[in-house]
Enzyme design. Structure first.
Site, short mmCIF file in Angstrom:
data_model
loop_
_atom_site.label_atom_id
_atom_site.label_comp_id
_atom_site.label_asym_id
_atom_site.label_seq_id
_atom_site.Cartn_x
_atom_site.Cartn_y
_atom_site.Cartn_z
N GLY A 73 2.21 12.20 -29.33
CA GLY A 73 3.25 11.05 -28.57
C GLY A 73 4.15 11.50 -27.77
CG HIS A 142 3.35 -7.41 -6.80
ND1 HIS A 142 4.04 -6.79 -5.52
CD2 HIS A 142 4.37 -8.34 -6.97
CE1 HIS A 142 5.07 -7.23 -5.36
NE2 HIS A 142 5.40 -8.33 -6.02
N GLY A 190 16.63 2.97 -24.79
CA GLY A 190 16.23 1.60 -24.99
C GLY A 190 16.93 0.68 -24.42
#
Length: 230
Positions: A73, A142, A190
């Site tokens: 992880g 993109h 976060g």
């Protein structure tokens, strides 16, 4: 013919990856996992333990698998990158995986070891570097480039013409506006909203994101995992 894949790591991420690979039963077969902390020949949470890291090369020679999947992880980015590079140098291959409920434009490029979870969108001319993982629901507009060995938490959103340096972790719900460049070994907390470019080895947090602290070039808290293979 099915691609036989072997996981490196039998923890939570390994179990989750095995679950997602099962969504393409005609394409992949997970044959087990290599994990130094589990007993060879045992079965842990539905995964057959094929041995430890020292057993990978011999198992490849015996044709037990055709490709590997990194299941270590984001807390060990330096270690997972180093192990990936050592195994590639041995001539071993890593699988590319895109969940059937993800969208990857035909003009995007995914390097070996790229893992794309369900709900992700990867648009035209994006480039995902080797050994990178995009967790559930990430959106890359993109011309987004990930330099490799990078981990995206769930729900990351990036506008176009963004570049993320290698060995970076982009935290859950991070938003990155267009024409941004982040250096190597950057991390975002976060919910961060990145509105300007930053250099290497930084932890970013807040709205708009600011430097919370400088990070060492290699994690201080990197555990002594698989120490016999350093």
């Amino acid at each position: 013919m099915k691609e036989k894949v072997a996981l490196i790591g039998a923890g939570d991420l390994g179990v989750l990856l095995a679950h997602h690979f099962a969504a393409k039963p005609d394409r992949y077969e997970v044959v087990g996992a290599f994990d130094d902390f589990q007993e060879k020949g045992s079965r842990v949470r539905g995964l057959d333990i094929l041995g430890g890291v020292n057993d990978i090369r011999q198992s490849s020679e015996r044709k037990l698998f055709s490709s590997l999947v990194m299941a270590i992880g984001y807390r060990h980015l330096a270690f997972r990158a180093g192990l990936y590079l050592r195994l590639v140098e041995m001539g071993l291959s890593f699988a590319r995986y895109v969940h059937p409920h993800a969208y990857v434009d035909r003009g995007a490029d995914l390097a070996p070891g790229s893992i794309v979870f369900p709900g992700c969108t990867i648009d035209h001319r994006c480039r995902i570097g080797p050994n990178s993982l995009l967790n559930t629901g990430c959106v890359l507009a993109h011309d987004v480039m990930l330099d490799g060995h990078t981990f995206f938490g769930p729900g990351v959103k990036s506008a176009g013409f963004v570049r993320i340096g290698a060995y970076s972790f982009i935290g859950v719900g991070t938003v990155i506006i267009d024409n941004i460049e982040l250096g190597e070994r950057c991390q975002t907390a976060g919910g961060a909203v990145v509105t300007k470019s930053f250099g290497d080895n930084l932890l970013l947090a807040g709205v708009p994101a600011q430097i919370k602290r400088k990070l060492d070039s290699v994690e201080d808290d990197e555990p002594d995992l698989f120490r016999s293979h350093a």
